[in-house]
Structure formats: structure tokens, C-alpha cells
Design a protein around this motif. Structure first.
Motif, mmCIF file in Angstrom:
data_model
loop_
_atom_site.group_PDB
_atom_site.id
_atom_site.type_symbol
_atom_site.label_atom_id
_atom_site.label_comp_id
_atom_site.label_asym_id
_atom_site.label_seq_id
_atom_site.Cartn_x
_atom_site.Cartn_y
_atom_site.Cartn_z
ATOM 1 N N THR A 109 0.337 -7.286 -0.706
ATOM 2 C CA THR A 109 0.485 -8.238 -0.511
ATOM 3 C C THR A 109 0.164 -9.008 0.307
ATOM 4 N N ARG A 110 -0.274 -10.423 0.378
ATOM 5 C CA ARG A 110 -0.380 -11.117 1.492
ATOM 6 C C ARG A 110 0.558 -10.613 2.752
ATOM 7 N N GLU A 111 2.254 -10.557 2.874
ATOM 8 C CA GLU A 111 2.552 -11.049 3.379
ATOM 9 C C GLU A 111 1.890 -9.388 4.494
ATOM 10 N N HIS A 112 1.895 -8.041 2.759
ATOM 11 C CA HIS A 112 1.652 -6.736 3.863
ATOM 12 C C HIS A 112 0.282 -6.719 4.503
ATOM 13 N N LEU A 113 -0.472 -7.337 4.506
ATOM 14 C CA LEU A 113 -1.862 -6.763 4.708
ATOM 15 C C LEU A 113 -1.946 -7.895 6.076
ATOM 16 N N THR A 114 -1.059 -8.764 6.245
ATOM 17 C CA THR A 114 -0.922 -9.931 7.511
ATOM 18 C C THR A 114 0.108 -9.097 8.464
ATOM 19 N N ARG A 115 0.799 -8.446 8.066
ATOM 20 C CA ARG A 115 2.061 -7.703 8.779
ATOM 21 C C ARG A 115 1.058 -6.134 9.110
ATOM 22 N N ILE A 116 0.913 -5.638 8.491
ATOM 23 C CA ILE A 116 0.506 -4.431 8.950
ATOM 24 C C ILE A 116 -0.911 -3.952 9.502
ATOM 25 N N TYR A 117 -1.700 -5.128 8.942
ATOM 26 C CA TYR A 117 -3.195 -4.993 9.223
ATOM 27 C C TYR A 117 -3.718 -6.339 10.662
ATOM 28 N N ALA A 145 -6.089 -1.153 15.959
ATOM 29 C CA ALA A 145 -4.742 -1.104 17.073
ATOM 30 C C ALA A 145 -3.223 -1.785 16.336
ATOM 31 N N ARG A 146 -3.802 -2.593 14.923
ATOM 32 C CA ARG A 146 -2.144 -2.446 14.532
ATOM 33 C C ARG A 146 -1.526 -1.315 13.919
ATOM 34 N N LEU A 147 -1.989 -1.107 12.725
ATOM 35 C CA LEU A 147 -2.116 0.412 12.483
ATOM 36 C C LEU A 147 -1.541 1.466 13.182
ATOM 37 N N ALA A 148 -1.837 1.699 14.580
ATOM 38 C CA ALA A 148 -1.737 2.836 15.749
ATOM 39 C C ALA A 148 -0.394 1.912 15.918
ATOM 40 N N ARG A 149 -0.311 0.814 16.326
ATOM 41 C CA ARG A 149 1.345 0.382 16.777
ATOM 42 C C ARG A 149 2.304 0.139 15.595
ATOM 43 N N VAL A 150 1.995 -0.095 14.316
ATOM 44 C CA VAL A 150 2.609 0.220 13.197
ATOM 45 C C VAL A 150 3.426 1.325 12.990
ATOM 46 N N SER A 151 2.305 1.940 12.498
ATOM 47 C CA SER A 151 2.896 4.086 12.995
ATOM 48 C C SER A 151 3.667 4.712 13.055
ATOM 49 N N CYS A 152 3.251 3.937 15.009
ATOM 50 C CA CYS A 152 4.345 4.187 16.092
ATOM 51 C C CYS A 152 5.429 4.246 16.217
ATOM 52 N N GLY A 153 5.578 3.005 15.510
ATOM 53 C CA GLY A 153 7.003 2.597 15.204
ATOM 54 C C GLY A 153 7.202 1.024 16.087
ATOM 55 N N ALA A 154 6.174 0.894 16.931
ATOM 56 C CA ALA A 154 6.527 -0.588 17.626
ATOM 57 C C ALA A 154 6.100 -1.743 17.404
#
Length: 66
Positions: free
Chosen positions: A23-31, A57-66
Motif C-alpha cells: 500500500t502507499r502507506e507501507h511503501l512510504t513508511r518502510i522504504y 537505509a530505511r529498511l535497515a532501521r525498520v529491521s532493527c526496530g528503530a
């Protein structure tokens, strides 16, 4: 022309699998990307290198829970 990158179909599948939903929201939030950029990735078209680096970089932050 700006520096671009094309990702493999396998890498695209990895990116797709990291999304809770496409979804647009997930694409924006995750990537941090638009649906247009996602469509380019899905089609195997080039995207700007700085966009690709930002996605990683965003994926790495999300994966780390930051």
C-alpha cells in the motif's frame, strides 16, 4: 543523466516480502518511496541510486526496530 540502479527480480521479491501489504502507506513508511518508484522496481526499470540507498537505509532501521 543521474546515476541509476536496476535490482534483480530476486531482490525485488525480498523487498516485497518485507512489506506487511503493498500500500502507499507501507511503501512510504518502510522504504520512503512512492508507488511510482515501486512500479519501476517491479518492472525491472532503473531508479535513482540515491533512492535505492535511502531504501536500504530505511529498511535497515525498520529491521532493527528503530
Amino acid at each position: 543523466m543521474s546515476d541509476t540502479v536496476v535490482i534483480s527480480a530476486e531482490r525485488f521479491e525480498t523487498l516485497k516480502n518485507a512489506l506487511p501489504a503493498i500500500t502507499r502507506e507501507h511503501l512510504t513508511r518502510i522504504y520512503g518511496i512512492s508507488e511510482t518508484t515501486w512500479t519501476k522496481l517491479r518492472r525491472g526499470e532503473p531508479i535513482k541510486r540515491n533512492t535505492w540507498e535511502r531504501m536500504q537505509a530505511r529498511l535497515a532501521r525498520v529491521s532493527c526496530g528503530a
